[in-house]
Scaffold this active site. Structure first.
Site, PDB file in Angstrom:
ATOM      1  N   TYR A 106      33.055  60.247  38.519  1.00  0.00           N
ATOM      2  CA  TYR A 106      32.422  61.325  39.289  1.00  0.00           C
ATOM      3  C   TYR A 106      31.840  62.351  38.314  1.00  0.00           C
ATOM      4  O   TYR A 106      32.486  62.723  37.324  1.00  0.00           O
ATOM      5  CB  TYR A 106      33.451  62.017  40.198  1.00  0.00           C
ATOM      6  CG  TYR A 106      32.882  63.208  40.924  1.00  0.00           C
ATOM      7  CD1 TYR A 106      32.372  63.082  42.218  1.00  0.00           C
ATOM      8  CD2 TYR A 106      32.820  64.465  40.307  1.00  0.00           C
ATOM      9  CE1 TYR A 106      31.813  64.172  42.863  1.00  0.00           C
ATOM     10  CE2 TYR A 106      32.255  65.547  40.952  1.00  0.00           C
ATOM     11  CZ  TYR A 106      31.756  65.391  42.234  1.00  0.00           C
ATOM     12  OH  TYR A 106      31.189  66.462  42.871  1.00  0.00           O
ATOM     13  N   GLU A 197      24.857  65.933  42.255  1.00  0.00           N
ATOM     14  CA  GLU A 197      26.140  65.224  42.227  1.00  0.00           C
ATOM     15  C   GLU A 197      25.934  63.721  42.126  1.00  0.00           C
ATOM     16  O   GLU A 197      25.043  63.166  42.793  1.00  0.00           O
ATOM     17  CB  GLU A 197      26.924  65.548  43.509  1.00  0.00           C
ATOM     18  CG  GLU A 197      28.271  64.867  43.602  1.00  0.00           C
ATOM     19  CD  GLU A 197      28.961  65.127  44.945  1.00  0.00           C
ATOM     20  OE1 GLU A 197      28.469  64.655  45.993  1.00  0.00           O
ATOM     21  OE2 GLU A 197      29.991  65.826  44.946  1.00  0.00           O
TER      22      GLU A 197
END
Ligand code: GDP
Ligand code: MN
Length: 392
Positions: A106, A197
């Site tokens: 992530y 993101e």
């Protein structure tokens, strides 16, 4: 403004963030078939069919599916097009050559209101809900705030390396991940994003890292620097929020929030103070709406109609300070608005002050609308509106 996945990847790609090979944007099953045929002809061993909607968790909802043949891609196209994912209808799917995944990480950059800087988040645990990881295993999530000063010239390679190292990414991917983070930060800054993101950032079997998914939010206040973000507006993909889109069309200053008390005031400063006083009374505002200096009957009716359309609005706090706009005009606006809107379940708490406020309050009282509750002060009005929202 939120981008859908393939747009975020386009934005990444042009800023040097590695992404999978470009896929096809499809609105029909035939287009999915053509997109898959092209990918297989190009040497792909599989394709992935992905719903393009402005919400996460598409995979879990059946909106992301791998296909190892054109036939399979056709089936997936059929099942994903038209699917409803958390209230978003899938009108567009993206057919991309599938990537081989060794690991999922992530990585994100976002505005941080607390530090008034940038926040970089990196984790070895990717492809899953990062907030959940943060709750259950906070040590696995590296959070690094960066001041605007230290990032004037971008994010330094050294800082990027520190972050990915601290996140315990394996040695083989550190260089690639640090380069990618530098590029991601530049993309975020140069494109005026408030969020960029990647979940998951994947490690491929050859140890290269690429962005498999994207979530990008562009700063609406910077739209003028980018032709109003016209390049990202494509048919079939709904606006961020239907009410915000409607407000924009009507020229109403409206921002959707997630509480239950609808808020309507004149002047941005007063509306912000209204949000605060609602919060101080234990409530949460459902929106920000500035009817503007005029607060004419028309503007009031349009604005109130918009706020009442939001199903989460349980009560409305109308907070008007009469300056140039006189109290009786505001009152007439509210009376006219309630007449036009007919029956609605929510109560309207009205606080009217300033020029000709008494005259305005008298008019409201005379009209005697069952849904209108008068309040003498901002504090009283907030307390009433919060109480009514809780009762509804
Ligand atoms: P989200 O569910 O909306 O976050 O959509 P993602 O794009 O993140 O996809 C969900 C999951 O599907 C990913 O975490 C991957 O595990 C899987 N996935 C997506 N694309 C591919 C691909 O190209 N290859 C493989 N093997 N899996 C993929
Ligand atoms: Mn994802």
């Amino acid at each position: 403004m939120d981008l859908v996945e393939f747009q975020g990847k386009q934005l990444f790609g042009r800023n040097g963030v590695p992404v999978p090979p470009v896929g096809a944007i499809c609105r029909t099953v035939d287009e999915v078939v053509a997109g898959a045929e092209a990918a297989f002809a190009d040497g792909a061993s599989a394709v992935v069919v992905k719903a393009q909607v402005k919400t996460g968790g598409r995979g879990k909802a059946g909106g992301v599916k791998l296909a190892s043949s054109v036939e399979e891609a056709r089936e997936h196209g059929g099942s994903i097009l038209g699917l409803d994912i958390k209230g978003h209808t899938v009108n567009v799917v993206y057919v991309e050559p599938a990537s081989d995944i060794a690991e999922e990480y992530y990585l994100s950059v976002m505005h941080d209101r607390v530090s008034k800087g940038h926040l970089v988040i990196c984790s070895k645990e990717g492809g899953v809900d990062i907030e959940e990881v943060n709750r259950t295993n906070p040590d696995a999530v590296v959070k690094r705030t960066l001041s605007p000063h230290e990032t004037v010239a971008g994010l330094s390679r050294d800082t990027a390396m520190e972050i990915v190292t601290q996140a315990n990414l394996p040695a083989e991917v550190l260089d690639g991940a640090a380069d990618l983070l530098v590029a991601l930060f530049n993309a975020y800054r140069d494109e005026d994003a408030t969020l960029a993101e990647i979940n998951p950032l994947i490690r491929r079997p050859d140890d290269s890292v690429i962005a498999l998914d994207s979530k990008v939010t562009l700063d609406g206040n910077a739209a003028f620097r980018h032709d109003g973000y016209a390049e990202w507006q494509i048919p079939g993909i709904d606006a961020d929020d239907p009410l915000e889109a409607e407000a924009k069309e009507k020229g109403i200053q409206y921002v959707k929030l997630d509480g239950q008390v609808g808020v309507l005031g004149n002047g941005a400063g007063l509306v912000m103070a209204t949000l605060d006083v609602v919060a101080q009374n234990g409530g949460r505002a459902a929106n920000f709406l500035d009817v503007g200096g005029g607060a004419s009957a028309d503007a009031m009716a349009e604005s109130l109609g918009l706020v009442l359309k939001d199903p989460s609005v349980k009560s409305v706090f109308i907070n008007i300070f009469g300056g140039i706009t006189r109290g009786e005009e505001v009152a007439n606006g509210i009376i006219e608005a309630t007449r036009r809107l007919g029956d609605f379940p929510q109560k309207l708490v009205v606080r009217l002050d300033g020029t000709n406020a008494e005259e305005g309050r008298r008019l409201l009282e005379e009209a005697g609308h069952a849904s209108v509750v008068a309040a003498a002060t901002m504090q009283d009005a907030a307390a009433k509106a919060v109480e009514l929202a809780a009762q509804a």
